[in-house]
Write an enzyme that holds these catalytic residues in place. Sequence first.
Site, PDB file in Angstrom:
ATOM      1  N   ARG A  47       0.830  -1.217   0.000  1.00  0.00           N
ATOM      2  CA  ARG A  47       0.000   0.000   0.000  1.00  0.00           C
ATOM      3  C   ARG A  47       0.856   1.255   0.000  1.00  0.00           C
ATOM      4  O   ARG A  47       0.462   2.300  -0.518  1.00  0.00           O
ATOM      5  CB  ARG A  47      -0.972  -0.022   1.181  1.00  0.00           C
ATOM      6  CG  ARG A  47      -2.109  -0.992   0.957  1.00  0.00           C
ATOM      7  CD  ARG A  47      -2.768  -1.415   2.241  1.00  0.00           C
ATOM      8  NE  ARG A  47      -2.042  -2.501   2.863  1.00  0.00           N
ATOM      9  CZ  ARG A  47      -2.323  -3.037   4.029  1.00  0.00           C
ATOM     10  NH1 ARG A  47      -3.320  -2.571   4.727  1.00  0.00           N
ATOM     11  NH2 ARG A  47      -1.609  -4.026   4.515  1.00  0.00           N
TER      12      ARG A  47
ATOM     13  N   GLU B 232       4.784 -10.335  14.455  1.00  0.00           N
ATOM     14  CA  GLU B 232       4.121 -10.900  15.640  1.00  0.00           C
ATOM     15  C   GLU B 232       4.639 -12.292  16.003  1.00  0.00           C
ATOM     16  O   GLU B 232       4.976 -12.557  17.142  1.00  0.00           O
ATOM     17  CB  GLU B 232       2.615 -10.921  15.404  1.00  0.00           C
ATOM     18  CG  GLU B 232       1.838 -10.880  16.694  1.00  0.00           C
ATOM     19  CD  GLU B 232       0.349 -10.815  16.423  1.00  0.00           C
ATOM     20  OE1 GLU B 232      -0.053 -10.551  15.277  1.00  0.00           O
ATOM     21  OE2 GLU B 232      -0.398 -11.043  17.395  1.00  0.00           O
TER      22      GLU B 232
HETATM   23  P1  AMP Z   1       4.387  -2.708  12.009  1.00  0.00           P
HETATM   24  O1  AMP Z   1       5.688  -3.233  11.443  1.00  0.00           O
HETATM   25  O2  AMP Z   1       3.950  -3.449  13.231  1.00  0.00           O
HETATM   26  O3  AMP Z   1       4.446  -1.212  12.243  1.00  0.00           O
HETATM   27  O4  AMP Z   1       3.243  -3.003  10.940  1.00  0.00           O
HETATM   28  C1  AMP Z   1       3.069  -2.148   9.857  1.00  0.00           C
HETATM   29  C2  AMP Z   1       2.669  -2.884   8.609  1.00  0.00           C
HETATM   30  O5  AMP Z   1       1.665  -3.865   8.860  1.00  0.00           O
HETATM   31  C3  AMP Z   1       2.097  -1.891   7.618  1.00  0.00           C
HETATM   32  O6  AMP Z   1       2.647  -2.155   6.327  1.00  0.00           O
HETATM   33  C4  AMP Z   1       0.591  -2.099   7.673  1.00  0.00           C
HETATM   34  O7  AMP Z   1       0.050  -2.039   6.389  1.00  0.00           O
HETATM   35  C5  AMP Z   1       0.392  -3.473   8.327  1.00  0.00           C
HETATM   36  N1  AMP Z   1      -0.549  -3.443   9.480  1.00  0.00           N
HETATM   37  C6  AMP Z   1      -0.235  -3.648  10.781  1.00  0.00           C
HETATM   38  N2  AMP Z   1      -1.318  -3.569  11.582  1.00  0.00           N
HETATM   39  C7  AMP Z   1      -2.370  -3.282  10.775  1.00  0.00           C
HETATM   40  C8  AMP Z   1      -3.791  -3.036  11.002  1.00  0.00           C
HETATM   41  N3  AMP Z   1      -4.338  -3.083  12.232  1.00  0.00           N
HETATM   42  N4  AMP Z   1      -4.556  -2.729   9.926  1.00  0.00           N
HETATM   43  C9  AMP Z   1      -4.010  -2.678   8.683  1.00  0.00           C
HETATM   44  N5  AMP Z   1      -2.701  -2.901   8.397  1.00  0.00           N
HETATM   45  C10 AMP Z   1      -1.880  -3.200   9.428  1.00  0.00           C
END
Ligand code: AMP
Length: 182
Positions: free
Chosen positions: A65, A102
């Site tokens: 995205r 995760e």
């Molecule tokens: P992070 O590395 O934990 O910051 O996760 C970010 C990535 O995971 C981004 O590319 C987001 O598109 C996706 N992502 C994580 N959590 C969500 C959520 N609750 N809704 C949509 N996309 C998410």
Amino acid sequence: MEAKAKQINLRDIIANYPDFPKQGILFRDINPVFKRNDALNYIADEFYRIYNKSKVDMVAGIESRGFIIATALALRFGSGILMIRKAGKLPGRTLKKSYDIEYGTAIMEIQQNAVDKGNNILIADDLIATGGTAEAAAQLIKELGCNVAGFAFIIELSDLKGADRLRKMGYNVESLVTFHGD
Ligand code: AMP
């Protein structure tokens, strides 16, 4: 004087899907935002307003995205874009960076000829949660000898503290909508 961009309430446009892609995750869906030309223009105008004083040579999009957001921003900044992808999709010489997700780890990858050394790169993605993805992207940019001008996220999930962590590391982190709690 620049015309002021039409105010758009992105919070109301973003769709919410509980328990997607798995139980307990509230998925924030940016697709209804991408569907609207006025919302895309608003995003590009807002980030241009925020970052036009920083010298932005290129915009990096995080798969997938982030590619769409990076392209919209690059058209405002008069720059090109580069892709930071999940591993195994880019040809030629690349750099890889693993980061925690995760359960386990994932790998982001960048082409070594994607940028010129010393460039200032703005990194774009739809959402920041824990910040692991964004941090890996920043490390790749820096390993190629470039500077991170800042981060441009549409959504910040503040409880997961990824944006704060990056701010504490000295990065400029901007988001247009913050969700607290769920
Ligand atoms: P992070 O590395 O934990 O910051 O996760 C970010 C990535 O995971 C981004 O590319 C987001 O598109 C996706 N992502 C994580 N959590 C969500 C959520 N609750 N809704 C949509 N996309 C998410």
